[in-house]
Design an enzyme around this catalytic site. Structure first.
Site, mmCIF file in Angstrom:
data_model
loop_
_atom_site.group_PDB
_atom_site.id
_atom_site.type_symbol
_atom_site.label_atom_id
_atom_site.label_comp_id
_atom_site.label_asym_id
_atom_site.label_seq_id
_atom_site.Cartn_x
_atom_site.Cartn_y
_atom_site.Cartn_z
ATOM 1 C CB CYS A 19 -0.387 2.266 -2.397
ATOM 2 S SG CYS A 19 -0.864 0.794 -1.458
ATOM 3 C CB CYS A 61 2.000 -1.547 -0.410
ATOM 4 S SG CYS A 61 0.495 -1.952 -1.319
#
Length: 80
Positions: free
Chosen positions: A10, A13
């Site tokens: 994501c 991240c």
């Protein structure tokens, strides 16, 4: 030093991965930085929250996007 940035890929991240890379470069550390996005591998590592940072097999940050300063302090502490 082995650093794993753990998460599903994501935006959060990706941001944590970029911050870790910046701090490693600024501190001139010799470190292998891995991005772990495979769900099975994440479960094997025992990580339940993302994004997380693992250094040499120990989770040091879990379920949050840390500031650059926080990452720097953790890495400096690990180097001692």
């Amino acid at each position: 030093m082995n650093i794993k940035v753990i998460g599903s890929g994501c935006d959060k991240c990706d941001k944590v991965y970029a911050l870790v890379q910046e701090v490693v470069e600024e501190l001139a550390l010799e470190a292998e930085i891995e991005k772990v996005e495979d769900l099975i591998e994440i479960v094997k590592l025992g990580v339940m929250s993302a994004p997380s940072i693992m250094i040499d097999g120990k989770v040091v940050i879990s379920g949050q996007v840390p500031t650059k300063e926080k990452i720097k302090k953790i890495l400096e502490r690990v180097m001692l």
